[in-house]
Design a protein around this motif. Structure first.
Motif, PDB file in Angstrom:
ATOM      1  N   TYR A  54      43.842 114.522  36.376  1.00  0.00           N
ATOM      2  CA  TYR A  54      43.127 114.864  37.596  1.00  0.00           C
ATOM      3  C   TYR A  54      44.135 114.977  38.735  1.00  0.00           C
ATOM      4  CZ  TYR A  54      38.728 113.550  35.371  1.00  0.00           C
ATOM      5  OH  TYR A  54      37.651 113.474  34.524  1.00  0.00           O
ATOM      6  N   LEU A  89      44.157 114.781  43.065  1.00  0.00           N
ATOM      7  CA  LEU A  89      43.340 114.289  44.169  1.00  0.00           C
ATOM      8  C   LEU A  89      44.059 114.509  45.488  1.00  0.00           C
ATOM      9  CD1 LEU A  89      43.575 111.884  41.707  1.00  0.00           C
ATOM     10  CD2 LEU A  89      41.554 111.135  42.913  1.00  0.00           C
ATOM     11  N   SER A 140      38.787 115.870  44.709  1.00  0.00           N
ATOM     12  CA  SER A 140      39.589 115.877  43.483  1.00  0.00           C
ATOM     13  C   SER A 140      39.256 117.104  42.645  1.00  0.00           C
ATOM     14  CB  SER A 140      39.333 114.616  42.653  1.00  0.00           C
ATOM     15  OG  SER A 140      37.995 114.596  42.183  1.00  0.00           O
ATOM     16  N   LEU A 198      46.134 106.016  30.771  1.00  0.00           N
ATOM     17  CA  LEU A 198      46.910 104.974  30.112  1.00  0.00           C
ATOM     18  C   LEU A 198      46.138 104.435  28.905  1.00  0.00           C
ATOM     19  CD1 LEU A 198      48.056 103.060  33.320  1.00  0.00           C
ATOM     20  CD2 LEU A 198      49.382 104.703  31.979  1.00  0.00           C
ATOM     21  N   SER A 258      45.520 101.530  28.221  1.00  0.00           N
ATOM     22  CA  SER A 258      44.683 100.411  28.626  1.00  0.00           C
ATOM     23  C   SER A 258      43.321 100.876  29.120  1.00  0.00           C
ATOM     24  CB  SER A 258      45.394  99.617  29.727  1.00  0.00           C
ATOM     25  OG  SER A 258      45.798 100.472  30.772  1.00  0.00           O
ATOM     26  N   THR A 311      42.825 102.781  31.801  1.00  0.00           N
ATOM     27  CA  THR A 311      42.787 103.081  33.229  1.00  0.00           C
ATOM     28  C   THR A 311      43.696 104.281  33.507  1.00  0.00           C
ATOM     29  OG1 THR A 311      42.959 102.104  35.429  1.00  0.00           O
ATOM     30  CG2 THR A 311      44.713 101.545  33.883  1.00  0.00           C
ATOM     31  N   TYR A 312      43.827 104.633  34.790  1.00  0.00           N
ATOM     32  CA  TYR A 312      44.689 105.729  35.196  1.00  0.00           C
ATOM     33  C   TYR A 312      45.850 105.196  36.011  1.00  0.00           C
ATOM     34  CZ  TYR A 312      41.063 109.139  33.958  1.00  0.00           C
ATOM     35  OH  TYR A 312      40.144 109.898  33.298  1.00  0.00           O
ATOM     36  N   LYS A 313      46.963 105.873  35.892  1.00  0.00           N
ATOM     37  CA  LYS A 313      48.093 105.632  36.777  1.00  0.00           C
ATOM     38  C   LYS A 313      48.131 106.818  37.728  1.00  0.00           C
ATOM     39  CE  LYS A 313      53.019 104.651  36.346  1.00  0.00           C
ATOM     40  NZ  LYS A 313      54.086 104.495  35.340  1.00  0.00           N
ATOM     41  N   TYR A 314      48.356 106.540  39.015  1.00  0.00           N
ATOM     42  CA  TYR A 314      48.337 107.580  40.040  1.00  0.00           C
ATOM     43  C   TYR A 314      49.756 107.805  40.544  1.00  0.00           C
ATOM     44  CZ  TYR A 314      43.331 106.633  40.168  1.00  0.00           C
ATOM     45  OH  TYR A 314      42.006 106.468  39.825  1.00  0.00           O
ATOM     46  N   PHE A 358      51.824 109.713  43.522  1.00  0.00           N
ATOM     47  CA  PHE A 358      51.574 110.295  44.833  1.00  0.00           C
ATOM     48  C   PHE A 358      52.746 111.145  45.303  1.00  0.00           C
ATOM     49  CE2 PHE A 358      47.688 108.449  46.531  1.00  0.00           C
ATOM     50  CZ  PHE A 358      47.439 107.436  45.612  1.00  0.00           C
ATOM     51  N   SER A 373      39.884  98.254  37.453  1.00  0.00           N
ATOM     52  CA  SER A 373      41.304  98.499  37.712  1.00  0.00           C
ATOM     53  C   SER A 373      41.661  98.229  39.165  1.00  0.00           C
ATOM     54  CB  SER A 373      41.655  99.949  37.373  1.00  0.00           C
ATOM     55  OG  SER A 373      41.360 100.219  36.013  1.00  0.00           O
ATOM     56  N   TYR A 428      45.326  97.876  41.918  1.00  0.00           N
ATOM     57  CA  TYR A 428      46.711  98.336  42.056  1.00  0.00           C
ATOM     58  C   TYR A 428      47.325  97.753  43.322  1.00  0.00           C
ATOM     59  CZ  TYR A 428      44.729 102.049  39.099  1.00  0.00           C
ATOM     60  OH  TYR A 428      44.086 102.750  38.111  1.00  0.00           O
ATOM     61  N   TYR A 461      50.518  99.004  45.953  1.00  0.00           N
ATOM     62  CA  TYR A 461      51.488 100.026  46.323  1.00  0.00           C
ATOM     63  C   TYR A 461      52.262  99.557  47.546  1.00  0.00           C
ATOM     64  CZ  TYR A 461      48.699 103.417  43.619  1.00  0.00           C
ATOM     65  OH  TYR A 461      48.028 104.086  42.634  1.00  0.00           O
TER      66      TYR A 461
END
Lengths: 115, 110
Positions: A32, A34, A49, A96, A98, A100-103, A105, B31, B33, B35
């Motif tokens: 995706y 965003l 998105s 991922l 697991s 979930t998503y890693k973003y 930027f 989830s 995070y 940063y």
């Protein structure tokens, strides 16, 4: 290695005109894309998105275009308003194991809409 | 419904001091995070937690530790602060493809 790039650190646009913010990416596996908007002293807020399988998504004054062959993403704001003045970040997600998503930027583009 | 909250909003530390940044979300997201945002660098991922009881390193984990205390809370600890850790820190939680951010903590290390 910057996987998501915003090459224009700043952009000025007249009120009522179109603002076009650009983003380039290098990883074809992103799921995706965003756009986030950030005002000073606040956290980023989600704007719009697009899934990697689509080429356009529209929400009111905001439209995101995805050109997969060029690995290019753009955000169009029409018409631009002074309240749109902010820093805009594009981001891309990676799934991922697991669940979930890693973003990832970009570095942001500061938009200034002139009244 | 407060969304994602962070404390403190501002903090000044001396080199070598330790502190914990707190983050909580009330959206029942799995989830979370952490940063950091530095001028010209965008948002860089320090650590993330896919679910309660799990944590993983992001791009810039050195000098930090995290704890996912429960589903709501995810804290970030600086054991021995360094001037290079001067930054704005954002916590976020996510559902599906969308992240929601807290207001940030501005940290200065002298």
């Amino acid at each position: 290695d910057q996987q998501v790039k915003q090459n224009s650190p700043s952009l000025s646009v007249q009120e009522g005109r179109i603002s076009i913010l650009n983003c380039d990416y290098t990883n074809s596996m992103f799921d995706y894309f965003l756009w986030y908007k950030k005002y000073p002293a606040e956290g980023p807020t989600f704007l719009i998105s697009i899934s990697s399988i689509k080429d356009k998504n529209e929400d009111g004054r905001f439209t995101v275009f995805l050109n997969k062959s060029a690995k290019h993403l753009s955000l169009h704001i029409v018409p631009s308003q002074p309240g749109d003045s902010a820093v805009y970040f594009c981001a891309a997600t990676v799934s991922l194991t697991s669940g979930t998503y890693k973003y990832i930027f970009g570095t942001g583009t500061r938009l200034k809409v002139l009244a | 419904n407060a969304g994602v909250t962070q404390t403190p909003k501002f903090q000044v530390l001396k080199t070598g001091q330790s502190m914990t940044l707190q983050c909580a979300q009330d959206m029942n997201h799995n989830s979370m995070y952490w940063y950091r945002q530095d001028p010209g660098m965008g948002l860089r991922l320090i650590y993330y937690s896919a679910s309660e009881g799990t944590t993983d390193k992001g791009e810039v984990p050195n000098g930090y530790n995290v704890s996912r205390l429960n589903k709501r809370e995810f804290s970030l600890r600086l054991e021995s602060a360094a001037p290079s850790q001067t930054s704005v820190y954002f916590c976020a939680s996510s559902v599906l493809d969308t992240q929601y951010f807290g207001p940030g903590t501005r940290l200065t290390v002298l």
